[in-house]
Design an enzyme around this catalytic site. Structure first.
Site, PDB file in Angstrom:
ATOM      1  N   ASN A  13     115.530  -2.502  37.478  1.00  0.00           N
ATOM      2  CA  ASN A  13     116.881  -2.050  37.115  1.00  0.00           C
ATOM      3  C   ASN A  13     116.766  -0.781  36.253  1.00  0.00           C
ATOM      4  O   ASN A  13     116.199  -0.813  35.157  1.00  0.00           O
ATOM      5  CB  ASN A  13     117.563  -3.201  36.350  1.00  0.00           C
ATOM      6  CG  ASN A  13     118.970  -2.871  35.904  1.00  0.00           C
ATOM      7  OD1 ASN A  13     119.229  -1.804  35.346  1.00  0.00           O
ATOM      8  ND2 ASN A  13     119.877  -3.796  36.126  1.00  0.00           N
ATOM      9  N   LYS A  16     118.263  -0.894  32.639  1.00  0.00           N
ATOM     10  CA  LYS A  16     117.425  -1.654  31.706  1.00  0.00           C
ATOM     11  C   LYS A  16     116.156  -0.874  31.369  1.00  0.00           C
ATOM     12  O   LYS A  16     115.737  -0.838  30.215  1.00  0.00           O
ATOM     13  CB  LYS A  16     116.988  -2.966  32.347  1.00  0.00           C
ATOM     14  CG  LYS A  16     118.042  -4.011  32.464  1.00  0.00           C
ATOM     15  CD  LYS A  16     117.341  -5.219  33.048  1.00  0.00           C
ATOM     16  CE  LYS A  16     118.251  -6.338  33.361  1.00  0.00           C
ATOM     17  NZ  LYS A  16     117.490  -7.478  33.882  1.00  0.00           N
ATOM     18  N   ASP A  71     115.199 -10.670  30.941  1.00  0.00           N
ATOM     19  CA  ASP A  71     116.219 -11.262  31.793  1.00  0.00           C
ATOM     20  C   ASP A  71     117.487 -11.274  30.970  1.00  0.00           C
ATOM     21  O   ASP A  71     117.474 -11.629  29.785  1.00  0.00           O
ATOM     22  CB  ASP A  71     115.854 -12.676  32.248  1.00  0.00           C
ATOM     23  CG  ASP A  71     116.746 -13.095  33.408  1.00  0.00           C
ATOM     24  OD1 ASP A  71     116.733 -12.404  34.450  1.00  0.00           O
ATOM     25  OD2 ASP A  71     117.491 -14.089  33.271  1.00  0.00           O
ATOM     26  N   SER A  72     118.554 -10.823  31.567  1.00  0.00           N
ATOM     27  CA  SER A  72     119.775 -10.665  30.784  1.00  0.00           C
ATOM     28  C   SER A  72     120.992 -10.902  31.652  1.00  0.00           C
ATOM     29  O   SER A  72     120.880 -10.978  32.875  1.00  0.00           O
ATOM     30  CB  SER A  72     119.816  -9.260  30.176  1.00  0.00           C
ATOM     31  OG  SER A  72     119.539  -8.297  31.163  1.00  0.00           O
ATOM     32  N   PHE A 152     125.845   0.612  32.660  1.00  0.00           N
ATOM     33  CA  PHE A 152     125.540   0.032  33.975  1.00  0.00           C
ATOM     34  C   PHE A 152     126.095  -1.384  34.038  1.00  0.00           C
ATOM     35  O   PHE A 152     126.624  -1.901  33.049  1.00  0.00           O
ATOM     36  CB  PHE A 152     124.028   0.054  34.234  1.00  0.00           C
ATOM     37  CG  PHE A 152     123.233  -0.829  33.300  1.00  0.00           C
ATOM     38  CD1 PHE A 152     122.850  -0.379  32.053  1.00  0.00           C
ATOM     39  CD2 PHE A 152     122.863  -2.114  33.680  1.00  0.00           C
ATOM     40  CE1 PHE A 152     122.122  -1.195  31.190  1.00  0.00           C
ATOM     41  CE2 PHE A 152     122.129  -2.940  32.821  1.00  0.00           C
ATOM     42  CZ  PHE A 152     121.763  -2.473  31.579  1.00  0.00           C
ATOM     43  N   GLY A 153     125.974  -2.000  35.209  1.00  0.00           N
ATOM     44  CA  GLY A 153     126.381  -3.397  35.382  1.00  0.00           C
ATOM     45  C   GLY A 153     127.788  -3.668  34.888  1.00  0.00           C
ATOM     46  O   GLY A 153     128.741  -2.956  35.247  1.00  0.00           O
ATOM     47  N   HIS A 180     122.572  -6.526  23.147  1.00  0.00           N
ATOM     48  CA  HIS A 180     121.737  -7.731  23.222  1.00  0.00           C
ATOM     49  C   HIS A 180     120.254  -7.389  23.379  1.00  0.00           C
ATOM     50  O   HIS A 180     119.389  -8.072  22.851  1.00  0.00           O
ATOM     51  CB  HIS A 180     122.223  -8.618  24.375  1.00  0.00           C
ATOM     52  CG  HIS A 180     122.515  -7.880  25.645  1.00  0.00           C
ATOM     53  ND1 HIS A 180     123.324  -6.762  25.677  1.00  0.00           N
ATOM     54  CD2 HIS A 180     122.087  -8.051  26.925  1.00  0.00           C
ATOM     55  CE1 HIS A 180     123.381  -6.298  26.913  1.00  0.00           C
ATOM     56  NE2 HIS A 180     122.654  -7.057  27.679  1.00  0.00           N
ATOM     57  N   ARG A 181     119.965  -6.317  24.124  1.00  0.00           N
ATOM     58  CA  ARG A 181     118.565  -5.913  24.335  1.00  0.00           C
ATOM     59  C   ARG A 181     117.971  -5.409  23.018  1.00  0.00           C
ATOM     60  O   ARG A 181     116.837  -5.709  22.668  1.00  0.00           O
ATOM     61  CB  ARG A 181     118.527  -4.822  25.412  1.00  0.00           C
ATOM     62  CG  ARG A 181     117.311  -4.850  26.272  1.00  0.00           C
ATOM     63  CD  ARG A 181     117.509  -4.107  27.574  1.00  0.00           C
ATOM     64  NE  ARG A 181     118.246  -4.907  28.535  1.00  0.00           N
ATOM     65  CZ  ARG A 181     119.529  -4.732  28.841  1.00  0.00           C
ATOM     66  NH1 ARG A 181     120.214  -3.748  28.330  1.00  0.00           N
ATOM     67  NH2 ARG A 181     120.123  -5.546  29.681  1.00  0.00           N
TER      68      ARG A 181
HETATM   69  P1  IMP Z   1     118.518  -9.620  35.914  1.00  0.00           P
HETATM   70  O1  IMP Z   1     118.114  -9.796  34.473  1.00  0.00           O
HETATM   71  O2  IMP Z   1     117.634  -8.683  36.640  1.00  0.00           O
HETATM   72  O3  IMP Z   1     118.728 -10.937  36.587  1.00  0.00           O
HETATM   73  O4  IMP Z   1     119.908  -8.869  35.944  1.00  0.00           O
HETATM   74  C1  IMP Z   1     120.843  -9.071  34.959  1.00  0.00           C
HETATM   75  C2  IMP Z   1     122.155  -8.459  35.353  1.00  0.00           C
HETATM   76  O5  IMP Z   1     123.013  -8.657  34.218  1.00  0.00           O
HETATM   77  C3  IMP Z   1     122.099  -6.964  35.535  1.00  0.00           C
HETATM   78  O6  IMP Z   1     121.948  -6.589  36.862  1.00  0.00           O
HETATM   79  C4  IMP Z   1     123.468  -6.542  35.038  1.00  0.00           C
HETATM   80  O7  IMP Z   1     124.374  -6.769  36.030  1.00  0.00           O
HETATM   81  C5  IMP Z   1     123.789  -7.539  33.963  1.00  0.00           C
HETATM   82  N1  IMP Z   1     123.448  -6.963  32.664  1.00  0.00           N
HETATM   83  C6  IMP Z   1     122.380  -7.249  31.887  1.00  0.00           C
HETATM   84  N2  IMP Z   1     122.382  -6.470  30.793  1.00  0.00           N
HETATM   85  C7  IMP Z   1     123.466  -5.681  30.903  1.00  0.00           C
HETATM   86  C8  IMP Z   1     123.983  -4.641  30.084  1.00  0.00           C
HETATM   87  O8  IMP Z   1     123.438  -4.275  29.049  1.00  0.00           O
HETATM   88  N3  IMP Z   1     125.121  -4.075  30.518  1.00  0.00           N
HETATM   89  C9  IMP Z   1     125.744  -4.446  31.661  1.00  0.00           C
HETATM   90  N4  IMP Z   1     125.297  -5.380  32.471  1.00  0.00           N
HETATM   91  C10 IMP Z   1     124.156  -6.005  32.099  1.00  0.00           C
END
Ligand code: IMP
Length: 196
Positions: A13, A16, A71-72, A152-153, A180-181
């Site tokens: 991503n 991230k 993972d978030s 993003f996201g 959160h990160r």
């Molecule tokens: P994964 O950790 O790869 O399963 O993806 C986590 C998903 O959560 C990401 O693709 C985003 O859609 C969302 N996400 C995680 N952190 C953020 C952020 O800081 N902003 C917006 N969306 C987030």
């Protein structure tokens, strides 16, 4: 103690990868899974911690390089914590983030309850020898109409507590230093700063 001078950031991503890179010391060489042509593992964990550890282990084993994975996701209270660990999978299911955000807004309105939500991030650092450390960060806030195009996201539909704008309306630096990160990284940093 063996100093770390290069680190694999275990994510495909781009949002991230940029945030995690910018939290780490500048002098550290950052490597992406794309650089080494390593695909992502299947996320079979039942929690952010499990998935973060699963990814760190997967990328570390394949690269033999110290790896930091995350993972978030977004948990919405009135949706029983969904999309949660399924945050990226919801985007696939609904045909992209734009649609997934509109679905979440609609669902929250239909529930007619509160719009409380939280972003969660688990970060795991793993060494090729097998040692690992995981820390988790949470930022609470509310779901709102989509505002702003930064980030993003799900950034444009989340207003963190104590602010009047969404992550999508914040500039990059502003979000980077509160999210959160960042919270998870600050906890981890206390334990690993002597390695850098
Ligand atoms: P994964 O950790 O790869 O399963 O993806 C986590 C998903 O959560 C990401 O693709 C985003 O859609 C969302 N996400 C995680 N952190 C953020 C952020 O800081 N902003 C917006 N969306 C987030």
């Amino acid at each position: 103690m063996k100093k770390i001078n290069k680190l694999l950031i275990g994510t495909h991503n781009k949002g991230k990868f940029r945030e995690i890179s910018d939290l780490l010391p500048k002098k550290l060489k950052k490597i992406s899974p794309q650089d080494l042509k390593i695909e992502s593992p299947e996320e079979t964990g039942k929690s952010f911690e499990e998935n973060s550890e699963l990814k760190a282990n997967f990328f570390c084993k394949r690269s033999n390089i110290v790896t930091l994975s995350d993972d978030s996701g977004l948990e919405v209270d009135c949706l029983d914590g969904n999309p949660g660990i399924y945050s990226s999978r919801w985007a696939e299911k609904f045909g992209g983030f734009e649609n997934a955000m509109q679905e979440i807004i609609k669902m929250v309105k239909n529930k007619n309850k509160n719009s409380k939500a939280q972003f969660i991030c688990s970060l795991t650092i793993q060494w090729p020898e097998g040692e690992k450390i995981t820390e988790t960060g949470v930022i609470k806030g509310n779901i709102t109409e989509k505002k702003g195009n930064n980030g993003f996201g799900y950034d444009p539909i989340f207003i963190p507590d104590g602010y009047h704008k969404t992550f999508g309306e914040m500039n990059y630096k502003e979000k980077l230093l509160i999210d959160h990160r960042f919270i998870a990284y600050k906890k981890l940093e206390k334990k690993i700063k002597n390695y850098f």
